[in-house]
Design a protein around this motif. Structure first.
Motif, PDB file in Angstrom:
ATOM      1  N   GLU A 187       0.830  -1.210   0.000  1.00 14.90           N
ATOM      2  CA  GLU A 187       0.000   0.000   0.000  1.00 14.90           C
ATOM      3  C   GLU A 187       0.866   1.262   0.000  1.00 14.90           C
ATOM      4  O   GLU A 187       0.527   2.262  -0.636  1.00 14.90           O
ATOM      5  CB  GLU A 187      -0.948   0.038   1.214  1.00 14.90           C
ATOM      6  CG  GLU A 187      -1.957  -1.087   1.267  1.00 14.90           C
ATOM      7  CD  GLU A 187      -1.376  -2.395   1.792  1.00 14.90           C
ATOM      8  OE1 GLU A 187      -0.425  -2.391   2.598  1.00 14.90           O
ATOM      9  OE2 GLU A 187      -1.889  -3.448   1.365  1.00 14.90           O
ATOM     10  N   GLU A 234       1.076   4.035  -2.854  1.00 12.47           N
ATOM     11  CA  GLU A 234       0.901   5.440  -2.489  1.00 12.47           C
ATOM     12  C   GLU A 234       2.041   6.282  -3.079  1.00 12.47           C
ATOM     13  O   GLU A 234       1.803   7.320  -3.688  1.00 12.47           O
ATOM     14  CB  GLU A 234       0.908   5.521  -0.966  1.00 12.47           C
ATOM     15  CG  GLU A 234       0.572   6.839  -0.349  1.00 12.47           C
ATOM     16  CD  GLU A 234       0.563   6.698   1.161  1.00 12.47           C
ATOM     17  OE1 GLU A 234       1.406   7.345   1.803  1.00 12.47           O
ATOM     18  OE2 GLU A 234      -0.280   5.949   1.703  1.00 12.47           O
ATOM     19  N   SER A 252       1.588   6.660  -6.728  1.00 15.71           N
ATOM     20  CA  SER A 252       0.432   7.493  -7.089  1.00 15.71           C
ATOM     21  C   SER A 252       0.712   8.982  -6.931  1.00 15.71           C
ATOM     22  O   SER A 252       0.083   9.801  -7.586  1.00 15.71           O
ATOM     23  CB  SER A 252      -0.791   7.101  -6.256  1.00 15.71           C
ATOM     24  OG  SER A 252      -0.665   7.583  -4.928  1.00 15.71           O
ATOM     25  N   TRP A 253       1.648   9.335  -6.049  1.00 15.83           N
ATOM     26  CA  TRP A 253       1.981  10.740  -5.857  1.00 15.83           C
ATOM     27  C   TRP A 253       2.753  11.325  -7.032  1.00 15.83           C
ATOM     28  O   TRP A 253       2.902  12.529  -7.147  1.00 15.83           O
ATOM     29  CB  TRP A 253       2.805  10.943  -4.588  1.00 15.83           C
ATOM     30  CG  TRP A 253       2.079  10.653  -3.334  1.00 15.83           C
ATOM     31  CD1 TRP A 253       0.725  10.644  -3.129  1.00 15.83           C
ATOM     32  CD2 TRP A 253       2.661  10.317  -2.075  1.00 15.83           C
ATOM     33  NE1 TRP A 253       0.438  10.317  -1.831  1.00 15.83           N
ATOM     34  CE2 TRP A 253       1.605  10.110  -1.160  1.00 15.83           C
ATOM     35  CE3 TRP A 253       3.969  10.169  -1.638  1.00 15.83           C
ATOM     36  CZ2 TRP A 253       1.820   9.780   0.160  1.00 15.83           C
ATOM     37  CZ3 TRP A 253       4.185   9.826  -0.321  1.00 15.83           C
ATOM     38  CH2 TRP A 253       3.123   9.639   0.568  1.00 15.83           C
ATOM     39  N   ASN A 300      -1.250  10.095   5.725  1.00 15.31           N
ATOM     40  CA  ASN A 300      -0.844   9.962   4.320  1.00 15.31           C
ATOM     41  C   ASN A 300      -0.722  11.324   3.648  1.00 15.31           C
ATOM     42  O   ASN A 300       0.221  11.564   2.895  1.00 15.31           O
ATOM     43  CB  ASN A 300      -1.843   9.101   3.555  1.00 15.31           C
ATOM     44  CG  ASN A 300      -1.784   7.649   3.961  1.00 15.31           C
ATOM     45  OD1 ASN A 300      -0.861   7.216   4.643  1.00 15.31           O
ATOM     46  ND2 ASN A 300      -2.776   6.884   3.557  1.00 15.31           N
ATOM     47  N   GLU A 346       2.695  12.970   2.095  1.00 19.86           N
ATOM     48  CA  GLU A 346       2.793  13.458   0.713  1.00 19.86           C
ATOM     49  C   GLU A 346       3.281  14.903   0.683  1.00 19.86           C
ATOM     50  O   GLU A 346       4.170  15.250  -0.104  1.00 19.86           O
ATOM     51  CB  GLU A 346       1.451  13.343   0.004  1.00 19.86           C
ATOM     52  CG  GLU A 346       1.514  13.827  -1.430  1.00 19.86           C
ATOM     53  CD  GLU A 346       0.192  13.731  -2.173  1.00 19.86           C
ATOM     54  OE1 GLU A 346       0.200  14.020  -3.383  1.00 19.86           O
ATOM     55  OE2 GLU A 346      -0.833  13.367  -1.570  1.00 19.86           O
TER      56      GLU A 346
END
Length: 117
Positions: free
Chosen positions: A15, A19, A22-23, A59, A63
């Protein structure tokens, strides 16, 4: 190393790797033959992400931190501010837990004294 190898070797949950990808911060990560390939710089960033999660960053905060880390202009003060805020929140939690321990100790004291009477 591919995602599965990184996850197993460094015990990073898939995960978190998803993540990270995906950033869009993983410019160094290469998509080769249908799999992401991680290099040492990615592993260093992932180590930072894990440390931030370990100390309680959400999260969204992770980020933000990582985006600031990759910026070149005036990001150091913003990063220090994020760390100071997290530290202040942890201190508040510690103080609350200390008060809770004091209450527990008081209740134990009260119970011991009531049995002696």
């Amino acid at each position: 190393m591919n995602k599965k190898e990184v996850s197993q070797k460094y015990r990073i949950p898939i995960e978190i790797l998803d993540e990270y990808e995906s950033w869009g911060l993983c410019n160094v990560v290469k998509y080769v033959m249908g799999e992401w390939q991680y290099d040492d710089q990615d592993l260093d960033r992932l180590s930072t992400i894990m440390a931030l999660h370990d100390v309680g960053f959400s999260n969204k905060e992770v980020e933000k931190y990582m985006r600031l880390l990759l910026e070149t202009n005036d990001s150091k003060e913003k990063i220090i501010s994020l760390l100071n805020n997290q530290r202040a929140n942890k201190l508040k939690q510690i103080h609350l837990q200390e008060k809770q321990l004091e209450r527990i100790d008081y209740l134990k004291f009260k119970m011991k004294n009531s049995k002696e009477e």
